[in-house]
Design a protein around this motif. Sequence first.
Motif: not given
Length: 217
Positions: A66, A70, A90-91, A94-95, A97-98, A119, A123
């Motif tokens: 992850s 990022m 940010i997008s 978040l991707t 992390m998801l 989400l 994303l």
Amino acid sequence: MIDAYDISILIMTLFLSVVLIYMGVFFFRFQQKRKFSFLQEFPYELTTAIPVKMYPIYLGVGGLFSLGYMSMGFFLFPYPSVAMNLLLLISWALTGMLLFLMFIIDMKEIKVHLLLDTLLFALSVLNYLLLATLMLITPYGNYPMPLIIIGYVLSLFPLAVALNPKLKSWAKMDEQLDSQMAVVYVRPKAFVLAYSEWLLFLSNILFLILAFIVQAI
């Protein structure tokens, strides 16, 4: 332009994605005495097969994957505006992390799991569109039009997965008769939500490779 650091981050992230899946598949087969089906089973079901002693290591692999995902979003190329810079970062974050949480949150938390999927669908499309648009409008580089088009076209991949009409009835099970001739409900051979999550995972790996190519130009 890329340097040794960028190359090492990409290789590490791709390698960790393979390790994450391979470890889960290995222990799943050991625990369940059968092969893991990417058409029927969810990413989180790999995590549930990990032995207790190996669980911290598995979480570490997922966490590093992850973080690697990022980190590829930072300093990709000069952005035309602070707003677009922040939106993509940010997008992207978040991707990352998801994607990790997709291996952690099971169907016991069904509302949270479905929110995560929603989400991630959004994303995954947004990342491709932002990357392609930034290549198109940035004044700091001359990106080949075919590469920009590829970015827009690839955004259709997660969009097509998200718009699959079968997702409306994703929980529908097949009926079978057991040895007592009683009706039991089992997952279909192709369980739409499960394989959709794997397609999203693949889509985001492709996005990472595309972003690296952009950075290399």
